[in-house]
Design a protein around this motif. Structure first.
Motif, PDB file in Angstrom:
ATOM      1  N   VAL A 107       1.741  10.152  14.290  1.00 36.35           N
ATOM      2  CA  VAL A 107       0.772   9.119  13.934  1.00 36.35           C
ATOM      3  C   VAL A 107       1.029   7.887  14.793  1.00 36.35           C
ATOM      4  O   VAL A 107       2.089   7.742  15.389  1.00 36.35           O
ATOM      5  N   THR A 108       0.018   7.013  14.834  1.00 36.64           N
ATOM      6  CA  THR A 108       0.142   5.737  15.523  1.00 36.64           C
ATOM      7  C   THR A 108       0.052   4.607  14.510  1.00 36.64           C
ATOM      8  O   THR A 108      -0.338   4.817  13.358  1.00 36.64           O
ATOM      9  N   ASP A 109       0.398   3.403  14.942  1.00 32.30           N
ATOM     10  CA  ASP A 109       0.385   2.253  14.038  1.00 32.30           C
ATOM     11  C   ASP A 109      -1.026   1.984  13.526  1.00 32.30           C
ATOM     12  O   ASP A 109      -2.001   2.011  14.290  1.00 32.30           O
ATOM     13  N   ASN A 110      -1.119   1.749  12.213  1.00 32.94           N
ATOM     14  CA  ASN A 110      -2.384   1.475  11.522  1.00 32.94           C
ATOM     15  C   ASN A 110      -3.374   2.634  11.610  1.00 32.94           C
ATOM     16  O   ASN A 110      -4.591   2.437  11.573  1.00 32.94           O
ATOM     17  N   ALA A 111      -2.833   3.848  11.726  1.00 25.14           N
ATOM     18  CA  ALA A 111      -3.683   5.037  11.775  1.00 25.14           C
ATOM     19  C   ALA A 111      -3.983   5.524  10.367  1.00 25.14           C
ATOM     20  O   ALA A 111      -3.121   5.511   9.484  1.00 25.14           O
ATOM     21  N   SER A 112      -5.209   5.968  10.161  1.00 18.59           N
ATOM     22  CA  SER A 112      -5.600   6.566   8.882  1.00 18.59           C
ATOM     23  C   SER A 112      -5.139   8.015   8.858  1.00 18.59           C
ATOM     24  O   SER A 112      -5.257   8.739   9.852  1.00 18.59           O
ATOM     25  N   VAL A 113      -4.609   8.441   7.726  1.00 19.08           N
ATOM     26  CA  VAL A 113      -4.117   9.809   7.585  1.00 19.08           C
ATOM     27  C   VAL A 113      -4.698  10.435   6.331  1.00 19.08           C
ATOM     28  O   VAL A 113      -5.103   9.739   5.394  1.00 19.08           O
ATOM     29  N   THR A 141       1.296   1.740   8.533  1.00 16.11           N
ATOM     30  CA  THR A 141       1.270   0.408   9.123  1.00 16.11           C
ATOM     31  C   THR A 141       2.676  -0.054   9.490  1.00 16.11           C
ATOM     32  O   THR A 141       3.666   0.479   8.974  1.00 16.11           O
ATOM     33  N   VAL A 147      -2.977   4.708   5.088  1.00 20.61           N
ATOM     34  CA  VAL A 147      -2.805   4.136   6.421  1.00 20.61           C
ATOM     35  C   VAL A 147      -1.314   3.913   6.659  1.00 20.61           C
ATOM     36  O   VAL A 147      -0.615   3.395   5.791  1.00 20.61           O
TER      37      VAL A 147
END
Length: 363
Positions: free
Chosen positions: A69-75, A218, A216
């Motif tokens: 995942v990346t920063d502030n990514a929705s999962v 974060t 998210v």
């Protein structure tokens, strides 16, 4: 010619006196109206968006080999967040399988079937536990009116299927253990070897960290190569499926506030837009801070002035249509609660929050 006699005229009324009377009258009217509004249509600008913030902590220790995942990514629920190097845990599984095989040979039985069934049981139990968490979350959100009942039915069906798979795997394991013979079932070495294998297989599954729900990630600080420890938070996760508004109201405003009261919410992040909500709960108490945590001595609240500062209590509200797009955790909001069908105070409350919605453009 005789000049006309001097005629005295009555002094004219002072126009400032009339203005002053009008101002006093209007102030009195607004004061009385504010008293009624404070109890029938209370409002608060001390409100914030809240959600469950979860520290995603691995259950095993190891070096991170994947960050998915990346920063502030929705999962999404059950989405892979990161993986820990599974090599040492795969070796532990192999060693446990070898130990079980040796025990099986010592009692004259084949353990291949037991090994396979044991692995299937562990997988089924992990799936069942995840389905139970999803069912609990769906039950809570359905009771609040956030999820439709079909979502709860789907979660219940998934849990029932997962539980059935566990039951079937347990039955298969009992059957496989029975094939070892009566003496083998009660063999303490066999039980110990089975427990060691189950623990090793479970640790191997735990090298993959998954999202507990929709949310998210974060403030991401995790990177490949970092060694993480079991039980210590590796990343921060915000559950966006359970968002509410925490508003602080003065206690003399809570006389008529009850669970289910309708409300309107204005977010600073979305000026000019008003959203519907309802009261979910009213706080029963707050901390007085009557004891100093450092010394253990009592602290005295010192109020200065003629009027004592009003105590505030938290009121929890949920949105009728879920979290609006653009609203984040910690966003500030203004709330007005309608405690009944009072046309005058309700109209003033509605007018007030709409005036505030215009003013938020320039705040």
């Amino acid at each position: 010619m005789t000049p006309p006699p001097h005629q005295e005229t009555a002094p004219s009324a002072n126009p400032l006196r009339r203005v002053a009377l009008i101002v006093v009258l209007l102030a009195l009217i607004f004061f009385v109206l504010s008293v009624f509004m404070e109890r029938r249509t209370p409002s608060s600008s001390q409100a914030q968006v809240q959600a469950y913030v979860v520290g995603i902590a691995p259950e095993v220790t190891g070096r991170v080999v994947e960050v998915n995942v990346t920063d502030n990514a929705s999962v999404k629920p059950d989405q892979v967040l990161f993986r820990i190097d599974p090599a040492r845990y795969q070796i532990a599984v192999t060693e446990a399988e070898a130990a079980l095989a040796r025990v099986g040979q010592s009692i004259g039985a084949s353990t291949a079937q037991v090994d396979a069934v044991q692995a299937r049981l562990v997988q089924a139990q992990a799936s069942r536990d995840n389905a139970a968490e999803q069912l609990g979350r769906a039950t809570e959100l359905t009771s609040r009116g956030v999820y439709a009942k079909t979502k709860l039915d789907e979660a219940q069906l998934a849990f029932d299927q997962a539980q059935a798979a566990v039951t079937a795997a347990e039955a298969d394991l009992i059957s496989a253990q029975a094939d070892l013979g009566p003496a083998g079932n009660d063999n303490p070495e066999l039980k110990q070897a089975l427990a060691a294998l189950e623990r090793a297989q479970l640790d191997l599954l735990r090298t993959t960290a998954r999202a507990p729900s929709t949310g998210v990630v974060t403030n991401l600080q995790l990177s490949i190569g970092k060694v993480v420890s079991a039980g210590q938070s590796a990343m921060t996760f915000i559950d966006v499926g359970t968002v509410w508004i925490a508003a602080a109201f003065k206690e003399n405003s809570l006389e008529k506030v009850a669970v289910g009261n309708r409300a309107e919410v204005l977010f600073d992040a979305l000026p000019g837009q008003i959203f519907r909500a309802k009261v979910e709960s009213v706080g029963l108490g707050v901390s007085h801070g009557s004891t100093d945590p450092n010394t253990g001595l009592p602290t005295i609240r010192n109020n200065s002035g003629w009027v004592q500062e009003a105590q505030r209590f938290p009121v929890r509200l949920v949105m009728d249509d879920g979290r609006p797009k653009g609203v984040r955790y910690g966003s500030q909001a203004t709330v007005v609660i309608y405690t009944g069908d009072h046309p005058v105070t309700n109209a003033w409350g509605s007018l007030w929050i709409r005036i505030m919605s215009v003013l938020t453009y320039v705040n």
